[in-house]
Write a protein that holds these residues in place. Structure first.
Motif, short mmCIF file in Angstrom:
data_model
loop_
_atom_site.label_atom_id
_atom_site.label_comp_id
_atom_site.label_asym_id
_atom_site.label_seq_id
_atom_site.Cartn_x
_atom_site.Cartn_y
_atom_site.Cartn_z
N LEU A 46 10.09 -2.43 3.04
CA LEU A 46 9.12 -1.85 3.96
C LEU A 46 7.77 -1.68 3.27
O LEU A 46 6.71 -1.96 3.86
N PHE A 47 7.78 -1.23 2.03
CA PHE A 47 6.55 -1.06 1.25
C PHE A 47 5.81 -2.39 1.10
O PHE A 47 4.59 -2.46 1.29
N LEU A 48 6.55 -3.45 0.79
CA LEU A 48 5.94 -4.77 0.62
C LEU A 48 5.37 -5.28 1.94
O LEU A 48 4.30 -5.91 1.97
N ASN A 49 6.07 -5.02 3.03
CA ASN A 49 5.58 -5.44 4.34
C ASN A 49 4.29 -4.72 4.73
O ASN A 49 3.37 -5.33 5.30
N LEU A 50 4.20 -3.45 4.41
CA LEU A 50 3.05 -2.65 4.82
C LEU A 50 1.82 -2.88 3.95
O LEU A 50 0.69 -2.85 4.44
N PHE A 51 2.05 -3.15 2.65
CA PHE A 51 0.92 -3.17 1.72
C PHE A 51 0.71 -4.52 1.04
O PHE A 51 0.12 -4.59 -0.03
N SER A 52 1.20 -5.60 1.64
CA SER A 52 0.96 -6.93 1.09
C SER A 52 0.01 -7.69 2.00
O SER A 52 0.08 -7.59 3.23
N THR A 53 -0.87 -8.47 1.39
CA THR A 53 -1.78 -9.32 2.15
C THR A 53 -1.09 -10.63 2.50
O THR A 53 0.04 -10.89 2.06
N ASN A 54 -1.75 -11.47 3.26
CA ASN A 54 -1.19 -12.77 3.63
C ASN A 54 -0.95 -13.66 2.41
O ASN A 54 -0.10 -14.55 2.44
N SER A 55 -1.72 -13.43 1.35
CA SER A 55 -1.55 -14.23 0.13
C SER A 55 -0.44 -13.70 -0.76
O SER A 55 -0.09 -14.30 -1.77
N GLY A 56 0.12 -12.55 -0.38
CA GLY A 56 1.24 -11.99 -1.14
C GLY A 56 0.84 -10.94 -2.16
O GLY A 56 1.70 -10.37 -2.84
N THR A 57 -0.46 -10.65 -2.34
CA THR A 57 -0.91 -9.64 -3.29
C THR A 57 -0.85 -8.25 -2.65
O THR A 57 -1.00 -8.10 -1.44
N LEU A 58 -0.64 -7.24 -3.49
CA LEU A 58 -0.54 -5.88 -3.00
C LEU A 58 -1.92 -5.26 -2.83
O LEU A 58 -2.82 -5.48 -3.65
N THR A 59 -2.09 -4.48 -1.78
CA THR A 59 -3.35 -3.79 -1.54
C THR A 59 -3.38 -2.42 -2.21
O THR A 59 -4.41 -1.75 -2.20
N VAL A 60 -2.25 -1.99 -2.77
CA VAL A 60 -2.17 -0.72 -3.50
C VAL A 60 -1.56 -1.00 -4.87
O VAL A 60 -1.02 -2.09 -5.12
N SER A 61 -1.62 -0.03 -5.76
CA SER A 61 -1.10 -0.21 -7.11
C SER A 61 0.42 -0.33 -7.11
O SER A 61 1.11 0.31 -6.30
N ILE A 62 0.92 -1.16 -8.02
CA ILE A 62 2.38 -1.32 -8.17
C ILE A 62 3.04 -0.02 -8.62
O ILE A 62 4.25 0.15 -8.49
N GLU A 63 2.25 0.91 -9.14
CA GLU A 63 2.80 2.18 -9.59
C GLU A 63 3.41 2.99 -8.43
O GLU A 63 4.19 3.91 -8.66
N TRP A 64 3.04 2.64 -7.19
CA TRP A 64 3.62 3.33 -6.03
C TRP A 64 5.00 2.76 -5.66
O TRP A 64 5.72 3.36 -4.85
N LEU A 65 5.37 1.62 -6.24
CA LEU A 65 6.64 0.99 -5.89
C LEU A 65 7.85 1.86 -6.26
O LEU A 65 8.77 2.01 -5.45
N PRO A 66 7.90 2.43 -7.48
CA PRO A 66 9.04 3.31 -7.79
C PRO A 66 9.14 4.50 -6.84
O PRO A 66 10.24 4.93 -6.50
N LEU A 67 7.98 5.03 -6.41
CA LEU A 67 8.00 6.16 -5.49
C LEU A 67 8.61 5.74 -4.15
O LEU A 67 9.38 6.49 -3.54
N ALA A 68 8.27 4.52 -3.69
CA ALA A 68 8.84 4.02 -2.44
C ALA A 68 10.36 3.86 -2.56
O ALA A 68 11.11 4.27 -1.66
#
Length: 351
Positions: A119-141
């Protein structure tokens, strides 16, 4: 008493150390370090163990240093940390549930973390696959998803208290629910992310970086020491509710805190290693056969075995099938699924 060595820290506390269990833990710790050194050198460009050691001590040649420090070492460390987290989480759950088939993936905690990350990747990924937020939020998700499932598990299993058997049965239902939720999120998400997400859900440490190490290492270290502090609580839980209550243990509160620690370990592992399955089942069970059920020896040994399992599985997927790269979770599942069936069959015979 001859097989025990007394250990006393000033006048605060003391305990007995089983020399056999200590020796087994030392052997597996050395085996883990030796495996890591050998594995670091494996790949398209082979580096001998002596050169690897030289690089680790800052004396390697520039080419070997680049390969080891920039590409391989972060991945090796992440693989070991993921294995440690999953193994300790599994050992805690098996102690709380008093059942050797309990593990984070089987009762849905891993699935909750995986669904949250997708869900986190779906919400915060661009069409090119890069994240619009820091990866540091991934463990929190991942931790949030694992917590939500753990809370639901605890609530649905509550009936004047949490019964271990009821927790397992509800957990299997949670696993099915998270599996369906993850599939739905994959279908709803961008097409270009589905193959990448499927690899991640299977379980892979591909793309590990030093940034991930800087996040996961302190989390693992803190949770490991928290678990060590709670060892006595876990040992008491093993004797059943009546004995635990008679010695002053608040059983339900203890189970809640132990489940919370297991959830945090699982969420952290899933955030960086994906849904690697069966490590939380295999590692504690193997450790229990070697050192018994005392968690003072069982927890560190489970951690070492879990780290070795993920490390070797990732190495097989990375090296053996070149130029393809197979997710580590494929190999842990290939070993763990038959072992799980064996445990079920054994429990049926005992029953």
């Amino acid at each position: 008493m001859n097989k025990y060595t007394p250990f006393r820290m000033r006048n605060s506390f003391s305990f007995l150390i089983d020399r056999k269990s200590l020796n087994i833990n030392i052997v597996f710790f050395v085996l883990l370090l030796g495996s890591a050194i050998v594995v670091i050198g494996l790949g398209e460009q082979f580096i001998s163990p002596l050169k690897v050691v030289a690089v680790l001590f800052g004396n390697g040649d520039p080419f070997s240093t680049l390969i080891v420090n920039s590409f391989r070492l972060p991945r090796i460390i992440i693989a070991m940390l993921v294995g440690i987290c999953l193994a300790i989480a599994g050992a805690i759950l098996q102690g709380v549930v008093k059942n050797p088939i309990a593990s984070p993936d089987i009762i849905g905690i891993t699935g909750g973390a995986a669904a949250a990350v997708v869900l986190f990747l779906n919400l915060f990924s661009t069409n090119s696959g890069t994240l619009t937020v820091s990866i540091e939020w991934l463990p929190l998700a991942a931790f949030t998803g694992a917590c939500i499932i753990s809370i639901l598990l605890y609530l649905f299993a509550w009936q004047g208290g949490v019964s271990p058997v009821r927790m397992v049965l509800v957990g299997i239902g949670m696993w099915a629910f998270t599996k369906a939720a993850t599939t739905l999120l994959l279908i709803m998400g961008p097409i270009h992310q589905q193959s990448q997400a499927n690899i991640w859900i299977t379980g892979s440490v591909y793309g590990a970086s030093w940034e991930g190490v800087r996040i996961l290492f302190p989390i693992t270290l803190i949770l490991f020491f928290v678990t060590i502090v709670m060892i006595r609580m876990i040992n008491i839980q093993e004797f059943g509710e009546d004995v635990a209550t008679s010695v002053g243990n608040r059983v339900q509160l203890s189970r809640f805190f132990l489940l919370l620690v297991s959830t945090a370990l699982t969420g952290s592992a899933v955030a960086f290693g994906g849904g690697i399955s069966f490590v939380g089942l295999l590692a504690p069970h193997i450790a229990r056969r070697l050192v018994g059920s005392s968690f003072g020896a069982l927890l560190p040994l489970s951690a070492f075995i879990g780290a070795i399992l993920v490390l070797i599985s990732d190495t097989i997927g990375r090296v053996v099938f070149l130029p393809l790269e197979i997710p580590a979770g494929v190999f842990t599942a290939a070993v763990g699924a038959p072992y799980f069936i064996f445990l079920l069959y054994k429990q049926r015979n005992v029953g």
